[in-house]
Design a protein around this motif. Structure first.
Motif, PDB file in Angstrom:
ATOM      1  N   VAL A 117       1.498  -6.571  -3.041  1.00 15.35           N
ATOM      2  CA  VAL A 117       1.188  -5.379  -2.020  1.00 15.35           C
ATOM      3  C   VAL A 117       2.273  -4.632  -1.811  1.00 15.35           C
ATOM      4  CG1 VAL A 117      -0.058  -4.962   0.047  1.00 15.35           C
ATOM      5  CG2 VAL A 117      -0.289  -7.038  -1.027  1.00 15.35           C
ATOM      6  N   LEU A 118       2.145  -3.330  -2.004  1.00 16.38           N
ATOM      7  CA  LEU A 118       3.191  -2.513  -1.768  1.00 16.38           C
ATOM      8  C   LEU A 118       2.524  -1.692  -0.648  1.00 16.38           C
ATOM      9  CD1 LEU A 118       5.903  -1.015  -2.270  1.00 16.38           C
ATOM     10  CD2 LEU A 118       4.761   0.531  -3.979  1.00 16.38           C
ATOM     11  N   VAL A 119       3.232  -1.549   0.578  1.00 20.98           N
ATOM     12  CA  VAL A 119       2.866  -0.721   1.694  1.00 20.98           C
ATOM     13  C   VAL A 119       3.270   0.498   2.098  1.00 20.98           C
ATOM     14  CG1 VAL A 119       2.124  -1.162   4.109  1.00 20.98           C
ATOM     15  CG2 VAL A 119       1.990  -2.952   2.504  1.00 20.98           C
ATOM     16  N   GLY A 120       2.703   1.681   2.332  1.00 23.54           N
ATOM     17  CA  GLY A 120       3.208   2.783   2.763  1.00 23.54           C
ATOM     18  C   GLY A 120       2.511   3.049   4.033  1.00 23.54           C
ATOM     19  N   ARG A 121       2.758   4.308   4.773  1.00 20.87           N
ATOM     20  CA  ARG A 121       2.283   4.626   5.983  1.00 20.87           C
ATOM     21  C   ARG A 121       0.847   4.684   5.926  1.00 20.87           C
ATOM     22  NH1 ARG A 121       5.866   4.629   9.436  1.00 20.87           N
ATOM     23  NH2 ARG A 121       7.962   5.201   9.122  1.00 20.87           N
ATOM     24  N   ASP A 122       0.266   5.367   4.778  1.00 19.12           N
ATOM     25  CA  ASP A 122      -1.358   5.530   4.842  1.00 19.12           C
ATOM     26  C   ASP A 122      -1.731   5.258   3.496  1.00 19.12           C
ATOM     27  OD1 ASP A 122      -0.312   7.517   3.089  1.00 19.12           O
ATOM     28  OD2 ASP A 122      -1.660   9.058   4.134  1.00 19.12           O
ATOM     29  N   MET A 123      -1.162   4.166   2.741  1.00 21.89           N
ATOM     30  CA  MET A 123      -1.660   3.823   1.355  1.00 21.89           C
ATOM     31  C   MET A 123      -1.020   2.364   1.088  1.00 21.89           C
ATOM     32  SD  MET A 123       1.149   3.457  -0.835  1.00 21.89           S
ATOM     33  CE  MET A 123       0.435   3.474  -2.257  1.00 21.89           C
ATOM     34  N   VAL A 124      -1.799   1.758   0.174  1.00 23.58           N
ATOM     35  CA  VAL A 124      -1.389   0.370   0.007  1.00 23.58           C
ATOM     36  C   VAL A 124      -1.804   0.273  -1.642  1.00 23.58           C
ATOM     37  CG1 VAL A 124      -1.939  -2.283   0.121  1.00 23.58           C
ATOM     38  CG2 VAL A 124      -1.993  -0.758   2.171  1.00 23.58           C
ATOM     39  N   ALA A 125      -0.815  -0.233  -2.299  1.00 24.35           N
ATOM     40  CA  ALA A 125      -0.942  -0.398  -3.735  1.00 24.35           C
ATOM     41  C   ALA A 125      -1.058  -2.269  -3.705  1.00 24.35           C
ATOM     42  CB  ALA A 125       0.141  -0.008  -4.603  1.00 24.35           C
ATOM     43  N   LEU A 126      -2.109  -2.462  -4.815  1.00 20.75           N
ATOM     44  CA  LEU A 126      -2.168  -3.926  -4.981  1.00 20.75           C
ATOM     45  C   LEU A 126      -2.057  -3.939  -6.638  1.00 20.75           C
ATOM     46  CD1 LEU A 126      -5.541  -4.721  -3.307  1.00 20.75           C
ATOM     47  CD2 LEU A 126      -3.278  -4.997  -2.379  1.00 20.75           C
ATOM     48  N   ARG A 127      -1.494  -5.260  -7.046  1.00 13.86           N
ATOM     49  CA  ARG A 127      -1.154  -5.728  -8.236  1.00 13.86           C
ATOM     50  C   ARG A 127      -1.677  -6.906  -8.307  1.00 13.86           C
ATOM     51  NH1 ARG A 127       2.632  -7.812 -11.690  1.00 13.86           N
ATOM     52  NH2 ARG A 127       3.893  -7.637  -9.791  1.00 13.86           N
ATOM     53  N   TYR A 128      -2.325  -7.327  -9.495  1.00 14.23           N
ATOM     54  CA  TYR A 128      -2.678  -8.678  -9.813  1.00 14.23           C
ATOM     55  C   TYR A 128      -3.142  -8.884 -11.180  1.00 14.23           C
ATOM     56  CZ  TYR A 128      -7.169  -7.392  -8.271  1.00 14.23           C
ATOM     57  OH  TYR A 128      -8.412  -6.465  -8.166  1.00 14.23           O
ATOM     58  N   ARG A 129      -3.185  -9.974 -11.565  1.00 13.11           N
ATOM     59  CA  ARG A 129      -3.816 -10.700 -12.722  1.00 13.11           C
ATOM     60  C   ARG A 129      -5.353 -10.994 -12.370  1.00 13.11           C
ATOM     61  NH1 ARG A 129       0.355 -14.033 -13.010  1.00 13.11           N
ATOM     62  NH2 ARG A 129      -1.189 -15.624 -13.423  1.00 13.11           N
ATOM     63  N   ALA A 130      -6.291 -10.377 -12.993  1.00 15.71           N
ATOM     64  CA  ALA A 130      -7.800 -10.707 -12.774  1.00 15.71           C
ATOM     65  C   ALA A 130      -8.286 -11.324 -13.905  1.00 15.71           C
ATOM     66  CB  ALA A 130      -8.547  -9.468 -12.347  1.00 15.71           C
ATOM     67  N   HIS A 131      -9.269 -12.067 -13.627  1.00 18.64           N
ATOM     68  CA  HIS A 131     -10.334 -12.721 -14.907  1.00 18.64           C
ATOM     69  C   HIS A 131     -11.506 -11.777 -14.713  1.00 18.64           C
ATOM     70  CE1 HIS A 131     -12.196 -15.304 -17.830  1.00 18.64           C
ATOM     71  NE2 HIS A 131     -13.207 -15.142 -16.864  1.00 18.64           N
ATOM     72  N   ILE A 132     -11.753 -11.278 -15.854  1.00 17.74           N
ATOM     73  CA  ILE A 132     -12.993 -10.469 -15.640  1.00 17.74           C
ATOM     74  C   ILE A 132     -13.922 -10.753 -16.825  1.00 17.74           C
ATOM     75  CG2 ILE A 132     -14.123  -8.041 -16.000  1.00 17.74           C
ATOM     76  CD1 ILE A 132     -11.133  -6.819 -14.797  1.00 17.74           C
ATOM     77  N   GLU A 133     -15.278 -10.715 -16.529  1.00 19.57           N
ATOM     78  CA  GLU A 133     -16.144 -11.028 -17.772  1.00 19.57           C
ATOM     79  C   GLU A 133     -17.215 -10.052 -17.442  1.00 19.57           C
ATOM     80  OE1 GLU A 133     -19.922 -13.834 -19.255  1.00 19.57           O
ATOM     81  OE2 GLU A 133     -18.222 -14.818 -17.891  1.00 19.57           O
ATOM     82  N   ALA A 134     -17.619  -9.032 -18.020  1.00 21.04           N
ATOM     83  CA  ALA A 134     -18.498  -7.843 -18.029  1.00 21.04           C
ATOM     84  C   ALA A 134     -19.267  -7.676 -19.282  1.00 21.04           C
ATOM     85  CB  ALA A 134     -17.567  -6.799 -17.895  1.00 21.04           C
ATOM     86  N   HIS A 135     -20.526  -7.107 -18.732  1.00 20.82           N
ATOM     87  CA  HIS A 135     -21.646  -6.935 -19.919  1.00 20.82           C
ATOM     88  C   HIS A 135     -22.186  -5.418 -19.886  1.00 20.82           C
ATOM     89  CE1 HIS A 135     -21.850 -11.379 -20.369  1.00 20.82           C
ATOM     90  NE2 HIS A 135     -21.888 -11.556 -19.195  1.00 20.82           N
ATOM     91  N   PHE A 136     -22.244  -4.844 -21.014  1.00 22.77           N
ATOM     92  CA  PHE A 136     -22.540  -3.518 -21.060  1.00 22.77           C
ATOM     93  C   PHE A 136     -23.357  -3.375 -22.360  1.00 22.77           C
ATOM     94  CE2 PHE A 136     -18.338  -4.564 -22.070  1.00 22.77           C
ATOM     95  CZ  PHE A 136     -17.999  -4.156 -23.195  1.00 22.77           C
TER      96      PHE A 136
END
Length: 175
Positions: A117-136
């Motif tokens: 998490v990177l925090v600023g006065r009116d913003m927050v940035a998140l970075r993480y590894r995600a497991h994703i399964e998607a169907h299209f």
């Protein structure tokens, strides 16, 4: 949560917080278990708390998997853009419209690492590894991705404004 001092890139300007169940470690190269809650880098004197947005992000992912469009609409800014692994940019209306119509469905979208998490006065940035399964359509995709989200405090509260997913290649370190 332990306060661990400045970062090498910005000495004296950022404070790093690392919290995991029963363990605290310093540094971005130290992998924590998936049960770790939050890693954050916070500009000194900034607000909000680094604990504010990660629960919102988890709620957002649940809304996307559940195709809860009403909740997802509130959590995504009107000018939201997603940059998927294939590149390009997808607007909020295109993204949520595809989920609402069933043309795009998440079977799984969950963090596979702690949330940095990177925090600023009116913003927050998140970075993480995600497991994703998607169907299209008749196709599907499953894998582990680096996921980055930028949340911003807007008149209607905290909303995600940008997301980007990058596929992790097999055999790469957990990073």
């Amino acid at each position: 949560m332990a306060r661990l001092g400045g970062s090498a890139a910005f000495p004296g300007h950022f404070t790093t917080y690392v919290r995991a169940a029963g363990a605290t470690r310093r540094g971005p190269d130290r992998a924590l278990s998936a049960s770790a809650s939050v890693t954050s880098v916070e500009p000194v004197g900034a607000k909000p708390s680094p604990d504010l947005v990660p629960p919102l992000e988890r709620d957002r992912l649940r809304a996307l998997v559940d195709a809860d469009i009403s909740t997802a609409e509130r959590m995504h800014a009107d000018d939201y853009q997603l940059v998927p692994p294939g590149g390009g940019a997808i607007s909020k209306s295109e993204y949520l419209g595809a989920i609402a119509s069933g043309d795009f469905r998440y079977a799984t979208f969950e963090p596979a690492s702690e949330l940095a998490v990177l925090v600023g006065r009116d913003m927050v940035a998140l970075r993480y590894r995600a497991h994703i399964e998607a169907h299209f359509g008749e196709s599907s995709d499953e894998g582990e991705f680096w996921h980055t989200d930028v949340w911003q405090l807007r008149p209607d509260g905290w909303q995600v404004v940008w997301s980007q997913a990058t596929r992790r290649r097999a055999g790469r370190s957990a990073g």
